[in-house]
Structures are given as C-alpha cells and as structure tokens.
Design an enzyme around this catalytic site. Structure first.
Site, mmCIF file in Angstrom:
data_model
loop_
_atom_site.group_PDB
_atom_site.id
_atom_site.type_symbol
_atom_site.label_atom_id
_atom_site.label_comp_id
_atom_site.label_asym_id
_atom_site.label_seq_id
_atom_site.Cartn_x
_atom_site.Cartn_y
_atom_site.Cartn_z
ATOM 1 N N ASP A 105 3.697 -2.953 13.885
ATOM 2 C CA ASP A 105 3.355 -3.833 12.773
ATOM 3 C C ASP A 105 4.292 -5.040 12.737
ATOM 4 O O ASP A 105 4.836 -5.399 11.697
ATOM 5 C CB ASP A 105 3.415 -3.069 11.443
ATOM 6 C CG ASP A 105 2.645 -3.775 10.321
ATOM 7 O OD1 ASP A 105 1.806 -4.645 10.644
ATOM 8 O OD2 ASP A 105 2.880 -3.459 9.146
ATOM 9 N N GLY A 148 0.801 -1.215 0.000
ATOM 10 C CA GLY A 148 0.000 0.000 0.000
ATOM 11 C C GLY A 148 0.830 1.259 0.000
ATOM 12 O O GLY A 148 0.389 2.316 -0.460
ATOM 13 N N TYR A 149 2.062 1.191 0.511
ATOM 14 C CA TYR A 149 2.939 2.358 0.577
ATOM 15 C C TYR A 149 3.551 2.677 -0.775
ATOM 16 O O TYR A 149 3.920 3.810 -1.050
ATOM 17 C CB TYR A 149 4.079 2.088 1.575
ATOM 18 C CG TYR A 149 4.847 0.821 1.261
ATOM 19 C CD1 TYR A 149 5.868 0.812 0.316
ATOM 20 C CD2 TYR A 149 4.502 -0.373 1.872
ATOM 21 C CE1 TYR A 149 6.538 -0.345 0.008
ATOM 22 C CE2 TYR A 149 5.170 -1.539 1.569
ATOM 23 C CZ TYR A 149 6.189 -1.529 0.638
ATOM 24 O OH TYR A 149 6.844 -2.688 0.330
#
Length: 984
Positions: free
Chosen positions: A785, A671-672
């Site tokens: 995370d 997603g980054y």
C-alpha cells in the site's frame, strides 16, 4: 471411549441391516472402513452425516438435497452458525430457501466462505438461485457438472476467486435469466454454448482474464448473436481480441447495455450496432478499434451514453444530431480528421459531459455550447483550438472547462466569471495579463458523503452513526458503476436519488434496512464510478446472516430503477458483527429424531454425544492456550521477549496518554479505525492506531504483524514502539511523525513548500525505506500500500514509510510472489497484480513510480477520471522537446526547463510504472538512480549558491556499497563510528 467405539460400530452395523431392505439412501458401512476411521473429528463428522441422512426422511428436506448440503458443509468453512441439525429446510438454515421439501435457493453472499470444492451441488436439481458473491475465499474451477442444475435461473459469483475456463455445460441451463461472474479470474474463451440460453436477460463476464473472440453462430453452433432476449451484455476488462463481427447485433435484439471496454478488440465498429433501437449505453473505449465511426449510429435515438475514447478511430468526427437523449459523449484520444468543434453539440439538450481531448480539434469554440442548460464538464485539452475564448453569459455555475494545451491567445471574460476553467499550456498564460485562476493546474477535490442531520452525537469506537442518528454496525462495501451520465461528483442530488432508489428496493423486498449512507465517489482508471456504501440495520444494531446474504443478492441482482447511473456490481470484504453469532452446538433435534425413528438410533446418538462431550473437554483445555499472547511473559519492564524493541502497553496506559481517546487527540481516521496522538509517562510522543471492531484481525494474525513490525529498524521506516491487546482492543503504538503525510505537503494549500532538491531527498528516503523492506528484511516484506498518504515527514522533513496493515512476507518457498486477494489503494494499484493476483516486490515499485509522478506534478493519482500515468505517457509521446511535459510540473517548484534532473526523474517514474513487472527496476536500482539525480541537482544548486562541488561531496556523499552492507549499516539509518551519517 473404547467401549463406546465398539458399541458405535455395532449400532451402525445393526442400522445398516435394519434399513437395507428399504429404499432409503444410506452410507455404505463396511468393516474395513471402521478400521481406517480416526478417533478425531472425522469420526464425528461421519456420524453426523450418517444420522442426518436418516433423519432427512423424517424431516422436511428431500434426502438428496440434504445430502448435497451436508457435502457442501463438509467442503466449506465459515458457513452460518445455524447450519446445524439434520433438516436444512425444517431448521431454516441461513441462506437456504425451500419449497415442498426441495432446496430452491442458496444465497450466501458476503459470508466469508472458504473452500475450493462444490461438493455434490449439482444434485440440487430443483435449485433456481445460486448466489455465492463476495466470498473471496471460494476458489477453484467451476465444475462442468453445474450443467445439471436444469432449473437454475440466477447464477451470481461476483467477487470470488474462481479461475480456469467457464464450462461449456453452462449453455445447457436453459432456464437461466441472470449470469454474473464478474471480478474473478476466469480464463479461456467465452463458451459459444451461452448462445443457447434463449431466456437470458443479463450476461456479465466482466473483470476476468477471458481471451479469444466474441463467439457468433456458425454452421449449427449458436453464438452470442442468438441472445435476442438479452438486455445486458457486459464483457469489459478482459483480454478479448479480434473484430466485433457485424452478425453479433441484429434488429431483433433487446440490448440496452453493450459494455465491451478495456479489451483488445480490433477492426471497425460494425454498422449493425445502429439497429439496436433500445440501446441506452455503448462502451467501446480502451480497445484498438480503427476506421471511421459508422453513420448508422445516428439511429440509436435511445442512447444516453457513448464511450469511444482511446481507440485508433479515424475519418470524420461523427455527427450525432438527432440523438437527443445523449448525456455523455467520450471520443478522446483518437485520430479523427482535423475539424472544428462540432456544432451539433448545441442540438443535444440533455448533454452533461463532453470529452474530446486529443482529437485534432481546431479553430474557436462556439459560444453557444456553453449555454446548454445541463452541461457539467467540457474536456477539450490537447487539441489545436485557437483564437479568443468567449464563454458568454448563459453558462451553468457548476460547469468545468478543461482547455489545457491548446493555442488560445485571449479570453474575453478574464474576470467576473463563475466556472472552473483551466487554460494552462495556452499562449494566453505566457502573457503579463494571465491570472493563476485560469492558468494554474487545477487539482480536483470532488467529494461527497450523505448529509448527517444529527445533533452533537457520537458512537463508541466500534459502531457508526447512521443518517437517522442511530449507532450500529453497517454493512459496508463498494458500488462499481459501469457508466454514469454526469461528471459533477459534488452534486449531492445524484447520490440522494441513488440512496432513495436503494432504500425503496430494500424495503419493498422486506429487508430490515434503516438507512443508506453513500460517500467518497471516485472515477477510477477504467472510467468507472466507485462509491462507498454503508447500509444500516433497522431492528437492532447489527444484521444477521440471512439479512446480509439477502442485501448482497439484491445489490448484485440489480432490480433498481436508477436515474443518472448505469448498471453496477457490489463488492464487500464481509461483515463484522453478525447478530446471530455462533452458538453452542446442540444435539437435541438429533436425539428427538432418532427416538422417533428407532431405539437403535437413540443409542447411536448417545455414543456420538459422549464422544462429542469428550472432544469438547479436550477443546476446552486447549482453549486456554489458544491465545497466542498467553506465552508472552510480561516482566516488570513491560518488555516481551519475542519482540525486538517494542513493548506491551496496558489498555489503561493507552487510555491515560490519549486523554481517554478524546477527539482532540484524534489525528486521523480510516477504514481500520482512528489514530490518536498520545504522550507516554516518560514524555515520549507517540501515534496510536486503534482498530475498530469490524477491522480487527485474529489473535494469531495480530501477533504475527507485531512480531514483523518489531523487526523493522530503519531511519526511513516508521518504527513500532509497542502494542496493546486487552479488553477486546487491538492497538499499535508508533513513533509520532509531526509533519504529516507527503500528500498533505503536495496539496493545494500545504503547511510548507517543498523545493526541488527537498522533493528529491524525500523520494530517496522513501526509496531507501522500501529497498530495506525488499532487500534487507528477513524475510523480505512487500508493503502492498505504497502511496503519498503512507509516506510521513518528520521535523527535518525526512521521509518515512508507514502503515504495514496490508503488508505480506515473501518467504523462500513463495517463488518470488504471493498469491493473495487484491488489496491496495485506487490509483497506486499495480495492474499486473490486479490481473494475476500475484503480489511481487515489483508491485511496490509500481506504486512508488506513481508517488514519483506525484512529487513532480503535485497531482492526485486520479484526477477528473484520468490516471496520472496515462497523462504523463500521453504528454511524453506528444512532446518532442519536453515543453508540454514541463507544463505538468508543479508550478510551485519553478520552471521545468531549469530543474536539474527532472527529465530523468520523469523517466524513472515511467520505468517504475511499466506494464510488465519484469521491466520495472528494483527498489535498489531506483535508489541508485535517485542518488545520481540528487547529486546533479545539489551540485547545480550549490554552484548557484557559490559553493564548490568538493564542499558538497565531503559533507553528504554516501556510498551505496555501504548502504547495502549489513556490517557497515546497523539498520537504524546511521553508520558505526568512523562512517558517515546519511544526511539526505
């Protein structure tokens, strides 16, 4: 400026006199108020609000409504850029809809709003729709004054950060049809006054911290049993307790969805549920309900999905004959009387999914069950089924059959069958004729993404290719489904149907949507289906504010006609690239309005304009120093003084070392953005993480992250080499770790095998890295995370903790926790953090515990809808001699009974995932325990190899006292001269 200020005061005083004899709402200007007004932004705001109230008379907006909106504007940040000018209706402020000068709708979904006050919202007496969903920056309590919005029909606050009690005054909004307060932190009881809402169709209070019982009517006070028009009752994922009162349900009700799962409800299932003739979905799972299932549930002939798992139900397994529309039956983990597999399964033609794990089933499985045409999954693990398994010849090709841990001794079709079967833990797998095809532990790799039919096309780094082959900026978020009728997540037809239904709704509502892409379906620990959705713009390459708010409203308002899927809600972290970005402010409308009103207003505007011009000049001068990187002096060596060991790279350097960001150099994505492998001019190989446009941080946040990462130096933490901040790019340059992620090494087809002691050393490496972050970094760092994909292995299989994109600093004034939006990865997320939004070091400990269980079992955290923590806990409880627990161990590392220390590592993993953070060990304590386990395992292995314990201790033993001693340890993972290297 002093002259203008005096003139400004006289203008206002003159206006006050001029208008005082007229019935025009105006701010009360007093002499003493001028004395306390500052020369900064407060004066400018005061003047604009003052002028806007006057001009509202001349515009299209009711003066009271205009005042309320300006109060909101003063209270909230990040509002749409066109919220300018004095006439909201006339200027068509984004998200604001008017009718006959009255504001009737406010839709600001996904705007990134921030604030904790509602201003004078309650004075919008004509307001019918209020949607503030997916603005996590909106927090505070819901004011009782919301009860003044007597015309309100729709209230949507999904995915915000509101807390405190739901005000009882909400029960006075008699026009309400739709309430969704999902995914906040509301506490206290459900207001009984909601029972007054006779028009209510949708009530969703799920995913909060609501306590108490479900209110019912008594004396003259109405309760939820009065909601006879309500079709959706969603109260899941709260802390509701007490029994479900029989009075809650009656034949007059129109309920189609009753969703009460994941609470603390007790008592028996009320027979009155059987009177809900329209009911389609019933979720009572994950409570503490007891007693037998009432036979009157058979009256629910419209029921599609029945969830009763994980309660304390007993008595006979209910007979569901006649419920011919059932597609999903879940009754696992209850205490029903011992019984054979129900024959009535074969009478339900639409059944897709059956879960009856751990329900004391016994005997042989009737062969007729496998011939059901629509069947996709049969989960009958952890029962007492025996005899010979016969699946016949009429089963579906996509059928998955889970029969682990039963007593099956033979299998008729040992070869030539075409279905997924798991018989691990049955006697048949102890025999010589067993095959890995049905005796190995199956690892699910279900996945799906919308098909792409584009020829060889690609977009630049900050755009995404749509299903219709256009490059644009999609609106991205997650669809959370409360239920689903199917279990085969690889069946693309389900998701194609869903995408088609969404597109039909978007287009019929006139929204500029080109296409919808769905991907990554997963069933989370709550048995909810989550799907990542990308919604692509049609007319240009990005959406404007109005389109985003309208899309968000539609998704959470749920007007869709869905097949296969239950109700859902939509969450998003916002949109990256609004087409109507912020423009320079203009006072043209203000000048025109004032000139029409009176000459004095022209003079007032002139003064305000001069003042604003002066402020803009100040802001322009300040703007040159607003870039936090301006003060960083890049000397000839490229070093940046504020950083410890990291260097500044130019965009050109990065472009060259990645071969112009070629796809052949791309080694990962998420997603980054993407990660590229690069080789610097000095020959050093690095990994370059390039943020895509929508995931970029602000400059100050990026600078803070770089300074944080540059201070981390430890052999078990991936080190930062440098960064690039040029040409609108944000890139981080890390040391390159060649052996990939731990998750890849535990996959079905790993590049290399990890034997037992190596897995223990990896666990120790990761624990040491996290202990360093928690206990030696200053200030301490919470990773947030921790997962097997963020633990990398170098050439020597030394583990290193990576990816600090979500990390948080724990400063002295944080009192042991950081209150923050819940972020992390499904399956690793600390439930205590999820519920409280208070992040602590123990949140990392929970995630590390999941990684330990992965290391032992090689299973994914969530597999076939079941969390690994729950699976291990149930097996531990059910296994007195650990025999069943050993069956969970990855067969590639040998039989569990011969692995020294495996029991202790299982126990440590379960301590780490304790429900209460206070009962979890610290990472330092975890390090000590793993060292002890590794010492025992290594001694055992050395004895097997003919080596003595002395040889082992002399070469590898490391003192924990040294490990935590700042003087003896130089943060690089090596001891100074005279000390020992950590060779684990």
């Amino acid at each position: 400026m002093i002259t203008c200020w005096i003139l400004e005061r006289r203008c206002l005083q003159g206006l006050h006199c001029f208008l005082s004899n007229k019935s025009i709402p105006i701010l009360d200007v007093q002499e003493e108020e001028f004395a306390v007004l500052e020369m900064g932004s407060r004066r400018q705001t005061f003047l604009l609000i003052f002028a806007s109230q006057i001009l509202a008379i001349l515009g299209q907006t009711n003066s009271n409504d205009a005042a309320a909106l300006f109060a909101l504007k003063a209270s909230w940040n990040n509002l749409p850029p066109n919220w300018e000018g004095p006439d909201p209706c006339g200027s068509s402020w984004a998200g604001v809809i008017c009718n006959n000068s009255r504001v009737t709708s406010i839709k600001l979904s996904g705007m990134g709003l921030e604030g904790n006050q509602f201003g004078d919202l309650s004075s919008l007496s004509a307001l019918q729709i209020l949607d503030l969903s997916n603005n996590v920056g909106l927090k505070g309590t819901l004011p009782p004054s919301i009860g003044n919005l007597k015309n309100l029909t729709t209230l949507i606050l999904v995915g915000c950060s509101f807390f405190g009690p739901i005000p009882a005054s909400i029960g006075s909004l008699e026009q309400l049809v739709f309430i969704s307060l999902t995914s906040n932190s509301f506490t206290g009881p459900i207001p009984p006054s909601i029972g007054n809402l006779s028009k209510l169709s949708w009530l969703d209070l799920s995913d909060n911290k609501i306590t108490g019982t479900i209110p019912i009517s008594h004396d003259s006070v109405l309760g939820l049993d009065s909601l006879v028009s309500t079709r959706h009752l969603h109260l899941s994922k709260n802390q509701l307790s007490g029994p479900i009162q029989p009075q809650l349900f009656s034949p007059d009700m129109k309920l189609i969805h009753v969703i009460l799962d994941h609470n603390q409800l007790t008592g028996e299932i009320p027979e009155s549920l059987g009177s809900l003739q329209n009911l389609e979905i019933l979720r009572l799972d994950w409570n503490s309900l007891n007693g037998s299932v009432p036979s009157k549930l058979n009256n629910l002939t419209s029921l599609n999905e029945l969830y009763l798992s994980n309660n304390n139900l007993n008595g006979s397994i209910p007979d569901l004959t006649g419920m011919n529309l059932l597609t999903y039956v879940g009754m696992s983990n209850n205490s029903f009387n011992a019984s054979s597999v129900p024959q009535w399964f074969t009478s339900l033609p639409l059944l897709k999914t059956i879960y009856m794990e751990n329900t004391t089933l016994q005997g042989q499985i009737p062969v007729d069950i496998f011939s059901l045409a629509n069947l996709e999954t049969i989960g009958l693990a952890n029962n007492k089924l025996n005899g010979t398994l016969d699946i016949g010849t009429r089963y579906g090709n996509n059928l998955t059959l889970d029969l682990r841990n039963n007593s099956i001794k033979d299998f008729t079709q040992k070869t030539g069958y075409n279905m997924n079967i798991s018989l691990a833990g049955n006697p048949i797998c102890d025999g010589t004729g067993a095959t890995a095809k049905y005796c190995a532990i199956q690892i699910s790799n279900d996945s799906f993404s919308s098909p792409m039919s584009c020829p060889a096309m690609s977009c630049n780094s900050d755009k995404t290719l749509s299903p219709t082959c256009k490059c644009s900026y999609p609106y991205t978020g997650t669809l959370h489904f409360f239920s689903l009728s199917f279990s085969n997540l690889e069946n693309s037809s389900y998701f194609s149907t869903l995408a088609g239904s969404m597109m039909k709704a978007f287009l019929s509502n006139g929204l500029p949507v080109d296409s919808v892409s769905l991907s990554d379906p997963t069933v989370d620990v709550y048995s909810y289906l989550q799907i990542e959705a990308q919604i692509f713009p049609a007319t240009q390459d990005s959406f404007n504010h109005t389109s985003i708010s309208s899309i968000g409203f539609l998704l959470n308002r749920n007007p869709f006609q869905l097949q296969y899927f239950g109700p859902f809600f939509f969450t998003s972290e916002g949109y990256c690239c609004f087409a109507d970005g912020k423009k320079k402010s203009s006072h043209t409308g203000l000048i025109i309005g004032i000139s029409v009103g009176c000459a004095l207003l022209v003079l007032l505007t002139l003064c305000a304009g001069l003042y604003a011009f002066h402020q803009r000049k100040i802001a322009k001068r300040a703007g040159h120093s607003s870039n936090p990187f301006e003060s960083w002096d890049r000397d000839t060596s490229g070093a940046v003084p504020q950083l410890k060991g990291a260097r500044w790279f130019s965009f050109e350097e990065i472009r060259r070392c990645t071969n112009n960001f070629s796809e052949s150099n791309c080694i990962g994505s998420g997603g980054y953005g993407k990660v590229y492998k690069g080789t610097l001019t000095a020959g050093e190989v690095v990994a370059i993480k390039r943020a895509q446009h929508g995931s970029m941080q602000g400059a100050f946040e990026f600078k803070t992250e770089i300074e944080l990462l540059s201070r981390i130096h430890h052999k078990n933490v991936v080190s930062l080499v440098g960064f690039c901040y040029e040409q609108g790019e944000q890139m981080l340059v890390y040391e390159y770790i060649p052996k990939g992620t731990l998750r890849e090494s535990l996959s079905v087809k790993p590049k290399f095998q990890l034997e037992w002691t190596r897995r223990l050393r990896i666990a120790l490496d990761a624990a040491r890295g996290l202990a360093y972050l928690h206990e030696l970094a200053d200030p301490p760092i919470i990773h947030r995370d921790v997962k097997s994909n963020n633990i990398l292995l170098d050439d020597h299989l030394t583990a290193k903790v990576a990816d600090f994109g979500l990390s948080k600093l724990l400063r002295d004034d944080d009192k042991g926790h950081v209150t923050t939006q819940v972020k992390g990865t499904l399956g690793y997320l600390d439930p205590e953090y999820y519920m409280s939004q208070q992040l602590t070091e123990k949140s990392d400990v929970y995630s590390f515990g999941v990684v330990l269980l992965e290391l032992i079992t090689a299973r994914a955290p969530i597999e076939r809808g079941k969390h690994i923590v729950r699976l291990v806990a149930e097996t531990m409880y059910d296994s007195k001699d650990n025999s069943k627990l050993y069956q969970l161990i990855d067969p590639r590392i040998g039989p569990g009974s011969k692995l020294e220390g495996v029991d202790r590592l299982f126990a440590l993993g379960m301590r780490c995932v304790n429900e209460s953070g206070a009962d979890r060990p610290s990472m330092g304590e975890a390090v000590k325990e793993i060292e002890s386990i590794l010492e025992i395992a290594s001694l055992s292995k050395h004895r097997e190899d003919g080596l003595t314990s002395t040889t082992y201790e002399d070469t590898t033993q490391v003192s924990l006292d040294d490990f935590y001693n700042d003087k003896a340890f130089d943060y690089s993972g090596k001891y100074p001269s005279g000390g020992l290297n950590t060779t684990y």
